[in-house]
Write a protein that holds these residues in place. Structure first.
Motif, PDB file in Angstrom:
ATOM      1  N   UNK A  25       0.838  -1.204   0.000  1.00 28.89           N
ATOM      2  CA  UNK A  25       0.000   0.000   0.000  1.00 28.89           C
ATOM      3  C   UNK A  25       0.877   1.260   0.000  1.00 28.89           C
ATOM      4  N   UNK A  26       1.964   1.214   0.784  1.00 30.47           N
ATOM      5  CA  UNK A  26       2.833   2.399   0.815  1.00 30.47           C
ATOM      6  C   UNK A  26       3.426   2.646  -0.575  1.00 30.47           C
TER       7      UNK A  26
ATOM      8  N   UNK B  25       2.267   1.690  -3.402  1.00 32.83           N
ATOM      9  CA  UNK B  25       1.172   2.108  -4.288  1.00 32.83           C
ATOM     10  C   UNK B  25       0.866   3.589  -4.093  1.00 32.83           C
ATOM     11  N   UNK B  26       0.864   3.985  -2.826  1.00 37.52           N
ATOM     12  CA  UNK B  26       0.589   5.381  -2.498  1.00 37.52           C
ATOM     13  C   UNK B  26       1.672   6.289  -3.088  1.00 37.52           C
ATOM     14  N   UNK B  27       2.928   5.885  -2.925  1.00 38.88           N
ATOM     15  CA  UNK B  27       4.020   6.667  -3.502  1.00 38.88           C
ATOM     16  C   UNK B  27       3.833   6.801  -5.007  1.00 38.88           C
ATOM     17  N   UNK B  28       3.466   5.724  -5.598  1.00 43.40           N
ATOM     18  CA  UNK B  28       3.320   5.720  -7.051  1.00 43.40           C
ATOM     19  C   UNK B  28       2.170   6.613  -7.502  1.00 43.40           C
ATOM     20  N   UNK B  29       1.103   6.619  -6.717  1.00 46.08           N
ATOM     21  CA  UNK B  29      -0.068   7.386  -7.164  1.00 46.08           C
ATOM     22  C   UNK B  29       0.084   8.875  -6.886  1.00 46.08           C
ATOM     23  N   UNK B  30       0.633   9.220  -5.700  1.00 44.08           N
ATOM     24  CA  UNK B  30       0.532  10.626  -5.303  1.00 44.08           C
ATOM     25  C   UNK B  30       1.768  11.439  -5.652  1.00 44.08           C
TER      26      UNK B  30
ATOM     27  N   UNK C 168      -7.605  15.396  -4.044  1.00 47.86           N
ATOM     28  CA  UNK C 168      -7.261  14.175  -4.754  1.00 47.86           C
ATOM     29  C   UNK C 168      -6.470  13.246  -3.841  1.00 47.86           C
ATOM     30  N   UNK C 169      -5.586  13.895  -3.014  1.00 49.56           N
ATOM     31  CA  UNK C 169      -4.771  13.088  -2.104  1.00 49.56           C
ATOM     32  C   UNK C 169      -5.655  12.373  -1.086  1.00 49.56           C
TER      33      UNK C 169
ATOM     34  N   UNK D 282      -7.301   9.462  -2.690  1.00 45.82           N
ATOM     35  CA  UNK D 282      -6.372   8.342  -2.836  1.00 45.82           C
ATOM     36  C   UNK D 282      -6.198   7.642  -1.502  1.00 45.82           C
TER      37      UNK D 282
ATOM     38  N   UNK E 206      -6.996   3.847  -0.680  1.00 42.79           N
ATOM     39  CA  UNK E 206      -6.002   2.905  -0.185  1.00 42.79           C
ATOM     40  C   UNK E 206      -6.427   2.317   1.153  1.00 42.79           C
TER      41      UNK E 206
ATOM     42  N   UNK F 298       1.301  -1.464 -12.727  1.00 45.31           N
ATOM     43  CA  UNK F 298       0.278  -1.589 -11.681  1.00 45.31           C
ATOM     44  C   UNK F 298      -0.584  -2.816 -11.936  1.00 45.31           C
TER      45      UNK F 298
ATOM     46  N   UNK G  43       9.313   8.014   0.446  1.00 47.99           N
ATOM     47  CA  UNK G  43       8.279   8.917  -0.037  1.00 47.99           C
ATOM     48  C   UNK G  43       8.473  10.324   0.511  1.00 47.99           C
TER      49      UNK G  43
END
Lengths: 127, 89, 146, 497, 495, 79
Positions: free
Chosen positions: A24-25, A27-32, B2-3, B6, B10, E175, F21
């Protein structure tokens, strides 16, 4: 199922749980993240998490790594997931290399590796 | 905005997955369904059938060698894609 | 990267790293490791060579011609072993069933086609890793836009 | 001989198709040859249709399955009396139009496109009338609709393209509606063949109703039925006159033909009477009649007025279908004949006027009757027939229709017919009066002696033939179209077998 | 030694082998690249044909890689669907690269041509691999090859839009692959097998013990493959990727690549998951509604496009919706329609993209408004475009009609005429954006005088002509392939 | 004992993943990622899978990191 039971199950399956968390982390990095290299790192983190998940499936308590010695008998771990993950790792590095080459080219053409800026230069759309 | 969306998305995935994790077979339990005839044969017979001590090597290059051919091809395709991309511009 | 110490140490250490990689490749069927890990180690050592000396020299060691021949050869060895199995009357990529000598377990020369395939994979991975890195970093020389 | 007889429908459809290709290749060499071939093809087609006459009149039904596309779904041909009647009519008018086109089109551009399209439209039209199952009918229907698009936009002007676009979209909507209807029929009946001994759908259901509505939309679109007629007044005026004659005279009828087939073969007459779905058809038909006639009065463009008149006249035909008794059907089929003759005459005459004088609007037509007496005389005959004045065929068909309406116990329909006739008179008579007795427009011509300036004879002869037929088929009590209509109506009411 | 018995392996390996040699050829024997590529694909095509005949005469068969029987080794399973898909891939792929052999000369730099052929061969091999493999992890490996190769044939063009599109595509593909791999892990965990047949056997028991696992795995599979197949809300990458790429790439991506993922999904959903699970999980219903949205919204987006390739790309989103509609309805006719549409859309869309490529090659025009009057100057591509457009709309005697017929019939079979109406409405929408192009091509005149277009070489005209011929042929005589499609649908539904 | 080590490494992994991140400097992000890979390799040793551990150390921590460094050096270092 009570909270204690859930925690105990999570403890027993801690690899799975952490693999999902890391997934999930990543994925989150990739999305945001707008930085494209960050996206690529996030992708790698995500992939590794899945690999961890896979390797954990193959673990057997008290098992040894599957290197045979003629004439000696042990309990071994399940070798199949390990073999699969080897493939997975190579796939991940290939994708990373290609993505990085694209990023370098994007930087050359747009002068930035920020997804939003690239979008602004192109006008419209979303990455 | 948007964040947040997301994050929410998640979080939903996380909850679903954790619920699944709780149900999953315990890690390392020898009674797990994955420890079936497949790894048994790999461990017990690979020495006789492939002659390699390293079971993973025998799986990689013999039992499931086609996967490994695919893997080598992935590397090849990566090289082709990278070089073509770099040369084209 | 022009540091003399780095160069000196590299010159001293790199052959050992490469030898180690080669060992891992050749003993893939006997001990942990194999074509992928060994190949990657050799590839990384070539990258380190390039980093500690300079790129032009690194590229000289592995010119484009050589790297593409190596890659194709590595992959062709693999696929070729598969075709040989067919010629020997078994299915594609068969080992024992195709009659490759399995040898004595534990020997370097055992495992039939496994060792050859591992070797092919090793060549392929090593040259691919090095080429990927070189081509990413080489960009500079051909383009001076930014 | 047996085989030859059953092969004839295929020949009739295939021959013009093959000739299309031949014409396409010949026209690069010689224009004369092209014209001759086009006329010859239509003549041969007409004669081939005529050759079916003995067999069909003896009550034989010719069936021929060409090949199967999917299981239970074939391209097949089937000729019965109704098919024969309409095929005969169309090929006859096509032949005359082909002759007419030779002189009319020689001044137009793009003849090399016009003739092959004309001939292949003939082929698809024949295909529609001789289709042995709904699928084949659908295929040829789409083919005709799409190809006639080329005829509509032939002039390539802005308004032609705009009208063509409207036509195209409506055609596609119609085609899809038909597709929907056919697929439901296939689903419920297991087949779409017209030679099924019993109607394909036997039980009323929501799906069957959907199918009926879809058929109504699909065929009604082509027939210019009320809410779907919008393409028609745009498309007919912009096409070249011979093409308008075909569009109005023949192609509108394919919609009516399809509806007849659907009502009698898919649902069956008892089914229709039980469910009363034809009421929908009757309502829209009445609206179509009144609307078409009323709007026609307000139009100044001659061809546009004729187009709206076609909308009204198609309303008669739809009304006849909805009544579902023998005399109404007979009148309805006979009106298909009459309207084809009348409207072709009118459009061809209008074409002659446009060709010679370039006048498109009715207000400019004053005194044209003195300039082109022959053409205008033909026009008058057809117009009078249109109004429904006794010795003409228009009267006969309306009369039969009214008798059918009386039989069915709905004198209201008769009233509608009368009102519509009145309206017809209102918009046709002024043209005629102005043409013969009106003042000629324009300053310079006021006192000069009017020079007779008729169209070439190749154009006049078809007009003459058609105009005379209008009179002839009204005068003679027992003529071929009337007999055919009677036999066909009986045949349909018997259940189509 | 019976040669034909090894065809399932060779159909994948031979293109791979030639792909391995291709960089060397490109370096030292440039003129051999095209013939070798064509030869390899022709071989695969012949092999696929032979396999199709074999499967039709003796039923599905399998091939054990390395002589190891299934739960241990990798099994290639040639069933009706696999043979059909392999045939489609190689047949259409052959024509596309034949066209490309000339078109690419003007779209790409000469030094990357060799790499293009390499990537193309790898792409073909991996697509065939995806459809014929019976092992889920093997499928993953091929999915990755396919993903990188398809991005590679986009980014090979010298344009910054291409790089951007390729990157976007790559990220989403990865993905998707990640989701797929996680699903593989979840499935392996509860079944202990990777082979489809063995998984299917183990699943009913696993369903009782670990239902959540299976539902999550199923969701991940649908999302993972759905991203790659551009199923509606996951389609964001497609329009850019398919429109900016070189024309042969656009053709192969739109016509084949997204279909291959659809085939993979069909095989997984129908062959692996037990009926009961498909029954409880709303996955099929989800696919159904996603595809409905895809059909309608894809067409709507296509209407407002001005760039011809972008319009075709949006149209692909709608068309992939048809395939998934057939999958989701779960009736025999609908599945036949969906599978048939894989082939039909492959021929039509590749033809349309190649025709668009021919326009760009001849005149450099990409905007729809610049294509006025093109029918007079470039008749053959325009006629091909017309036939493709008619087929898209679903006019009878074109192949598009046949698949729509089956889909509509399937929707009626399960008593949901709503979806029949959806198909019809989308046909209308297709008409709205395709037909004006056709009309403008023949009946409009360009606003300003345009220079005469470049003459197309024979290598570009012949594939176009063959594809148009195919669209008509399979519209008039669909029985040629219908047999195998029917058997495929029956096998998948267990009839 | 093993459990403690396991959790230590797992939490370290999460920590690394979050820090990748958060950090603004790309080069440090890459370095943290290398640490992540190495830790993962050690974890796999705990799981008795030395083959993938070696491979991960060579490919994941070695080559991937080098490639990322190369990419960072070709582009911008700050985010």
């Amino acid at each position: 199922m009570s909270i204690t039971e859930i925690v105990l199950r999570l403890h027993a399956n801690s690899y799975y749980f952490f693999a999902i968390l890391l997934f999930i982390i990543g994925f989150h990095t990739m999305l945001t993240h707008n930085n494209l290299i960050k996206k690529v790192i996030g992708m790698n983190i995500m992939d590794m998490a899945i690999f961890l998940f896979f390797v954990a499936i193959g673990y057997v308590r008290g098992g040894r790594s599957p290197i045979l010695e003629p004439g000696v008998n042990h309990a071994f771990i399940n070798p199949l997931p390990s073999a699969l993950i080897l493939t997975g790792i190579v796939v991940a590095v290939s994708v990373t290399a290609y993505a990085l080459s694209l990023i370098i080219k994007l930087y050359k053409h747009y002068g930035t590796i920020d997804a939003e800026e690239i979008m602004r230069i192109r006008g419209g759309g979303s990455l | 905005m948007r964040k947040l969306l997301v994050l929410f998305f998640l979080a939903v995935i996380m909850v679903v997955m954790v619920a699944t994790v709780v149900e999953m077979p315990t890690i390392g339990d020898p009674a797990n369904v994955t420890n079936n005839e497949v790894p048994r044969r790999y461990v017990e017979d690979s020495l006789r059938e492939t002659g390699a001590l390293n079971v993973i090597a025998s799986i990689l290059t013999d039992y499931r060698a086609f996967d490994t051919l695919g893997e080598a091809t992935v590397l090849f395709v990566a090289i082709a894609a990278v070089l073509s991309n770099l040369k084209a511009h | 990267m022009e540091d003399i110490i780095v160069r000196y140490v590299s010159r001293f250490i790199l052959p050992f790293v490469q030898l180690y990689g080669l060992y891992i490749v050749l003993h893939g069927h006997l001990s942990p490791g194999g074509g992928f890990s060994g190949g990657a180690i050799i590839g990384a050592s070539m990258i380190l060579y390039a980093l500690s000396f300079n790129l032009a020299e690194g590229s000289k060691k592995l010119s484009h011609d050589v790297s593409s021949i190596l890659e194709s050869t590595g992959a062709l060895i693999f696929a070729g072993m598969g075709l040989i199995s067919i010629l020997l009357g078994a299915n594609f990529l068969a080992n024992g069933a195709a009659g490759f000598p399995l040898g004595t377990p534990g020997n370097l020369f055992s495992g039939g086609s496994i060792a050859i395939i591992t070797f092919g994979v090793g060549i392929k991975v090593a040259s691919t890793m090095a080429t990927l890195f070189y081509s990413l970093i080489e960009e500079e020389h051909s383009h001076e836009h930014h | 001989m047996q085989f030859l007889g059953s092969f004839l429908p295929v020949w009739i459809v295939m021959f013009p198709m093959v000739m299309t290709v031949v014409i396409y290749y010949v026209e690069q060499r010689s224009e004369k040859m092209r014209n001759a071939l086009a006329v010859a093809t239509s003549v041969v087609t007409f004669l081939s249709v005529l050759a079916l006459y003995p067999g069909v009149m003896a009550g034989k039904i010719i069936e021929f399955e060409l090949f199967q596309i999917l299981p239970n779904l074939a391209v097949s041909f089937r000729v019965d009396i109704l098919s024969f009647s309409l095929a005969l009519l169309s090929s006859f008018i096509w032949m005359l139009v082909a002759i007419y086109s030779i002189d009319y089109m020689c001044k137009e551009h793009g003849c090399n496109r016009y003739y092959p399209v004309l001939i292949i439209t003939l082929a698809s039209c024949m295909g529609i009338f001789m289709a042995g199952d709904l699928f084949t009918l659908f295929v040829f229907f789409e083919m005709m609709s799409l190809i006639s698009y080329v005829l509509v936009v032939h002039e390539e002007t802005i308004e032609a393209l705009r009208a063509g676009y409207k036509y195209l979209i409506m055609t596609i909507i119609g085609g899809l509606a038909l597709f929907f209807g056919i697929i439901i029929t296939f689903e419920l009946g297991g087949s779409v063949s017209l030679s099924n001994p019993v109607p394909l759908i036997s039980e009323p259901s929501t799906l069957a109703f959907f199918a009926f509505i879809s058929f109504l939309i699909g065929f009604g679109m082509k027939a210019g039925m009320f809410p779907l007629h919008v393409w028609l007044p745009d498309a007919h005026p912009v096409a070249p006159s011979p093409a308008s004659a075909l569009l109005s005279g023949i192609m509108l009828k394919t919609g009516a033909y399809g509806l007849l087939r659907v009502i009698f073969h898919v649902y069956g007459i008892e089914f229709m009477q039980e469910t009363g779905w034809t009421v929908i058809l009757a309502v829209v038909a009445v609206i179509t009649i009144l609307l078409g006639s009323a709007v026609a009065i307000t139009q100044d463009n001659l061809k546009r007025r004729l187009a709206y008149s076609s909308v009204g006249q198609m309303g008669y035909i739809l009304l006849g279908i909805s009544i579902l008794n023998e005399r109404a059907l007979m009148g309805n089929i006979f009106h298909i004949f009459s309207h084809a003759f009348m409207k072709s005459t009118l459009f061809l005459a209008a074409g002659a006027i446009i060709l010679k004088t370039g006048k498109k609007n009715i207000k400019d037509l004053g005194g044209i009757g003195r300039q082109m007496p022959f053409t205008m005389f033909a026009f008058t005959l057809a117009a009078l027939s249109m109004i429904g004045i006794p010795p003409f065929n228009g009267f006969l068909s309306k009369w039969t229709l009214s008798l059918g309406a009386m039989d069915a116990g709905v004198p209201f329909y008769v009233l509608i017919l009368l009102i519509s006739s009145l309206l017809n008179g209102l918009y046709y008579l002024p043209i005629i009066i102005a043409a013969f007795f009106g003042e000629e427009q324009g300053e310079g011509h006021k006192h000069e002696f009017v020079k007779i300036n008729e169209a070439p004879y190749k154009m006049l002869i078809p007009i003459a033939i058609l105009a005379v037929s209008c009179l002839l088929f009204g005068l003679l009590p027992s003529n071929l179209p009337f007999d055919l209509s009677r036999v066909a109506a009986e045949y349909l009411l018997r259940g189509g077998f | 030694m019976n040669f034909s018995q090894h065809l399932p392996a060779l159909i994948v390996v031979v293109p791979l082998l030639f792909a391995f040699v291709m960089p060397l050829l490109a370096r030292w024997r440039k003129q051999w690249c095209v013939p070798v590529t064509l030869g390899a694909i022709i071989f695969s095509f012949a092999a696929a044909l032979q396999m199709a005949f074999q499967v039709m005469s003796t039923g599905p068969f399998s091939y054990y890689m390395g002589d190891w029987p299934p739960p241990w080794g990798i099994e290639l399973g040639i069933d009706y669907l696999a043979a059909f898909a392999a045939l489609t891939i190689n047949g259409v792929g052959l024509l596309i690269i034949w066209f490309g052999s000339k078109d690419l000369l003007h779209e790409l730099k000469p030094e990357v041509l060799g790499w293009y052929y390499t990537l193309y061969l790898l792409l073909m091999a991996s697509m065939v691999g995806i459809v014929i493999t019976n092992d889920i992890f093997n499928m993953f490996v091929f999915l990755e090859i396919c993903a990188i190769a398809s991005c590679g044939i986009i980014s090979i063009k010298e344009s910054r839009d291409c790089i951007e599109a390729a990157f976007k595509y790559l990220v989403l593909s990865v993905l998707g692959s990640g989701a797929f791999l996680l699903a593989v892990a979840l499935l392996y965990m509860v079944t202990g097998h990777l082979n489809f047949t063995f998984m299917a056997e183990a699943l009913p028991e696993a369903m009782v013990l670990y239902p959540n696992n299976l539902l999550v795995a199923m969701g991940l599979l649908v999302v993972g493959l759905g991203v790659k197949a551009a199923l509606f809300p996951l389609h964001v990458w497609l329009p850019d990727a398919h429109s900016s790429a070189p024309s042969p790439s656009s053709a192969v991506l739109s016509a084949l690549v997204i279909k291959v993922y659809a085939v993979a999904m069909i095989r997984l959903l129908y062959l692996v998951f037990p009926r009961e699970l498909l029954g409880i999980a709303p996955v099929m219903e989800m696919i159904l509604w996603m595809s409905t949205l895809a059909i309608i919204i894809g067409s709507m987006f296509a209407i407002v496009q001005d760039d011809i390739k972008k319009m075709l790309a949006y149209s692909s989103i709608a068309q992939i919706g048809y395939v998934f509609l057939g999958v989701g309805l779960m009736s025999e006719s609908a599945l036949v329609g969906g599978i048939l549409h894989i082939f039909n859309h492959a021929t039509m869309k590749s033809m349309l993209f190649l025709a668009a490529g021919a326009f760009i090659y001849g005149t450099g025009a990409r905007k729809l408004s610049e294509l006025k009057g093109i029918g007079h100057t470039m008749p053959i591509p325009t006629i091909a475009f017309c036939i493709g457009a008619f087929s898209m709309v679903g006019i009878p005697i074109t192949s598009g009609f046949i698949s729509k017929w089956y889909l509509a019939l399937g929707a009626l079979d399960v008593g949901r005429p709503f979806f029949t109406a959806v198909i019809l409405i989308s046909s209308l929408l297709n008409g709205i954006y395709y037909l004006p192009i056709v009309v403008n091509a023949f009946f409009s005149k360009p606003e300003e005088a345009v220079p005469a277009p470049k003459q197309l070489p024979r290598e570009m005209l012949v594939p176009l002509a063959l594809l148009s011929f195919g669209v008509i042929l399979f519209g008039v005589y669909p029985s040629l392939i219908l047999g195998i499609v029917y058997r495929a649908a029956q096998l998948l539904l267990g009839l | 004992m093993i459990d403690v080590l396991k959790y230590l490494i797992l939490f370290f992994l999460v920590f690394c993943a979050v820090f990748v991140a958060r950090t603004k400097d790309m080069l440090s992000a890459v370095i943290i990622f290398a640490a992540y890979s190495l830790m993962m390799a050690i974890l796999w040793l705990l799981l008795a899978a030395p083959d993938i551990a070696i491979t991960e150390a060579a490919i994941g921590a070695g080559v991937t990191t080098l490639l990322l460094v190369a990419a960072v050096s070709k582009t911008r270092r700050e985010e």
